[in-house]
Enzyme design. Structure first.
Site, PDB file in Angstrom:
ATOM      1  N   PHE A 103       0.830  -1.202   0.000  1.00  0.00           N
ATOM      2  CA  PHE A 103       0.000   0.000   0.000  1.00  0.00           C
ATOM      3  C   PHE A 103       0.861   1.248   0.000  1.00  0.00           C
ATOM      4  O   PHE A 103       2.050   1.186   0.279  1.00  0.00           O
ATOM      5  CB  PHE A 103      -0.919  -0.004   1.234  1.00  0.00           C
ATOM      6  CG  PHE A 103      -1.917  -1.102   1.151  1.00  0.00           C
ATOM      7  CD1 PHE A 103      -3.089  -0.926   0.450  1.00  0.00           C
ATOM      8  CD2 PHE A 103      -1.637  -2.342   1.696  1.00  0.00           C
ATOM      9  CE1 PHE A 103      -3.986  -1.959   0.311  1.00  0.00           C
ATOM     10  CE2 PHE A 103      -2.528  -3.383   1.567  1.00  0.00           C
ATOM     11  CZ  PHE A 103      -3.704  -3.191   0.873  1.00  0.00           C
ATOM     12  N   CYS A 104       0.186   2.359  -0.245  1.00  0.00           N
ATOM     13  CA  CYS A 104       0.833   3.663  -0.285  1.00  0.00           C
ATOM     14  C   CYS A 104       1.795   3.819   0.886  1.00  0.00           C
ATOM     15  O   CYS A 104       1.409   3.529   2.015  1.00  0.00           O
ATOM     16  CB  CYS A 104      -0.239   4.741  -0.204  1.00  0.00           C
ATOM     17  SG  CYS A 104       0.416   6.400  -0.014  1.00  0.00           S
ATOM     18  N   PRO A 105       3.026   4.234   0.683  1.00  0.00           N
ATOM     19  CA  PRO A 105       3.598   4.698  -0.588  1.00  0.00           C
ATOM     20  C   PRO A 105       4.437   3.642  -1.317  1.00  0.00           C
ATOM     21  O   PRO A 105       5.166   3.972  -2.235  1.00  0.00           O
ATOM     22  CB  PRO A 105       4.510   5.835  -0.126  1.00  0.00           C
ATOM     23  CG  PRO A 105       5.019   5.361   1.203  1.00  0.00           C
ATOM     24  CD  PRO A 105       3.920   4.538   1.823  1.00  0.00           C
TER      25      PRO A 105
END
Ligand code: SF4
Lengths: 347, 114
Positions: free
Chosen positions: B45-47
């Protein structure tokens, strides 16, 4: 032709760091924005849970958004592996409201930034820090500590408060014009908003919330419990699990995480590998994950607590399903109604 | 019906994609692209998807195309934003069996490139 001045900026994507970068651009400084990924950012949680206020729109990464808006290249620096042992566990300057070592955190990020500045030949570093804005890290003494301990010293410029601080090297050498920098201080954001209007920056995040889990007291409690029972051998999944759910410790090595809503059910479903699952089939129910090697008593407790948070909580008994590796089963239990028992187990 | 089964997954792959930012290629062109490199960020997931793309693209030659595989729904806004800021070209995104395929072309640009 005069030399192009190049600076590195810490860019979280919040209003202050966005403005600081814009102020540097306005002085013809070429900017590279650095954004640090600590592993404690809430972005992954937001991404899995979805955007509750606007379900059609995923949460955005504000640093990337700011970079796109200002046409400033953003580099994300991954410091996850070093951050826990080197910054979170033994902070020289202590913690804030939770387990947030904000001063040490700033120092660590700025040390990394200094290394990049030296390696790649940038002239100086700037941040969006505002004097007096945050009780822990943005009073005058910590601002000085951060500059000193990061090794940047007077090469660190805070454009938004620069005129309230001693002259920095970029100002002294004429790389930037001190007269065009600002004297903002305190917690009000009024001046920043005026400046945002001036620069036509309209799309920026609200200050509430933040994107770091460490200042949150609930998170800090769960993290301390984790470190006390499991030590510092932490996986990214462990970190992500601390960000959601109700957590209960059943014994030294057994812990359960109970989802709070549908979004968290979906979240926890990603982490079932290596953990036992507990849920109720007959009523809408949370998903519970159990970590460690639960005894029969632990499993029964997990089932009773899961039943308590299901829609069957007022039934006399509730059949609760569990799965652990290849084994599966069902226990019919009385939902836990004893708040004292529950609170004694809650992390 | 099981209680758990009632919990809808929010980000199933069949959810409608909202074109916050359009890529420079249409679906047909994207489907026929032969990327020079693949970046696997499935399950992250981000980032992380951006970090992996950024690190891989740092070694790409101008004109080379990377295909990012990711199931973080946010790549549909993060990657275009990253491209805009770094001067790379966002070609577009296709739904894949699991997650998305996101296409990015390394451009020759003067800006500092990670
Ligand atoms: S809130 Fe988190 S990321 Fe921000 S300075 Fe404090 S510890 Fe670092």
């Amino acid at each position: 032709m005069s030399e192009q001045i190049r600076a590195l900026g810490l860019l979280s994507g919040g209003l202050d760091s966005t403005l600081a970068a814009r102020v540097m651009q306005a002085q013809n400084v070429e900017v590279l924005g650095l954004h640090f990924s600590t592993g404690f950012c809430l972005a992954d949680r937001h991404r899995i849970l979805g955007n509750r206020s606007n379900p059609d729109k995923p949460y955005r990464n504000e640093a990337l958004r700011a970079g796109a808006d200002l046409k400033i290249p953003i580099e994300i620096i991954d410091i996850k592996d070093e951050y826990l042992p080197e910054v979170v566990l033994n902070p020289k300057f202590g913690y804030g409201s939770g387990m947030n070592p904000c001063i040490d955190c700033r120092i660590f990020m700025l040390q990394k930034t200094r290394e990049i500045m030296e390696e790649r030949g940038y002239h100086f570093v700037f941040t969006g820090e505002v004097l007096g804005q945050r009780p822990m890290s943005q009073r005058r003494p910590p601002l000085d500590d951060v500059a000193e301990e990061s090794g940047l010293g007077r090469l660190l410029l805070r454009p938004l408060s620069a005129r309230l601080l001693p002259e920095s090297i970029p100002e002294e050498r004429g790389w930037v014009d001190r007269e065009k920098l600002f004297n903002i201080s305190g917690r009000s954001r009024k001046k920043q908003m005026e400046l945002a209007n001036h620069f036509k920056i309209i799309d920026y995040p609200q200050p509430a919330g933040g994107c770091c889990s460490l200042p949150d007291e609930n998170y800090a409690r769960k993290l301390r419990d984790f470190l006390a029972h499991r030590g510092t051998d932490v996986t990214p999944d462990d970190m992500m699990l601390l960000k959601v759910g109700r957590h209960f410790r059943l014994s030294g090595d057994v812990k359960m995480v109970v989802s709070r809503d549908q979004g968290e059910n979906t979240y926890l479903e990603r982490f079932t590998q290596g953990r036992s699952e507990v849920w109720v089939d007959d009523f809408p129910s949370p998903l519970t994950l159990v970590e460690g090697q639960p005894t029969a008593i632990d499993l029964e407790t997990a089932c009773r607590i899961t039943a308590r948070y299901s829609d069957g909580r007022h039934e006399r008994t509730v059949p609760v399903r569990w799965r652990s590796g290849e084994s599966e089963g069902q226990l019919t239990v009385v939902p836990c109604q004893n708040d004292t028992e529950l609170e004694a187990l809650r992390i | 019906m099981s209680g758990r089964a009632r919990s809808a997954r929010r980000h199933q792959n069949n959810q409608e994609l909202h074109p916050y930012v359009h890529g420079t290629l249409d679906r047909e062109s994207l489907e026929s692209l032969a990327p020079d490199m693949q970046v696997d960020a499935l399950g992250t997931f981000c980032p992380e998807p951006v970090i992996r793309t950024q690190n891989r693209m740092a070694h790409a030659k101008p004109g080379e195309i990377a295909m990012l595989l990711a199931d973080d729904v946010g790549v549909e806004i993060d990657i275009p934003a990253w491209c805009l800021s770094t001067g790379n070209e966002y070609l577009g995104l296709l739904k894949a069996e699991v997650g998305y395929k996101v296409f990015v072309r390394r451009l020759c640009n003067k800006r500092p490139q990670p």
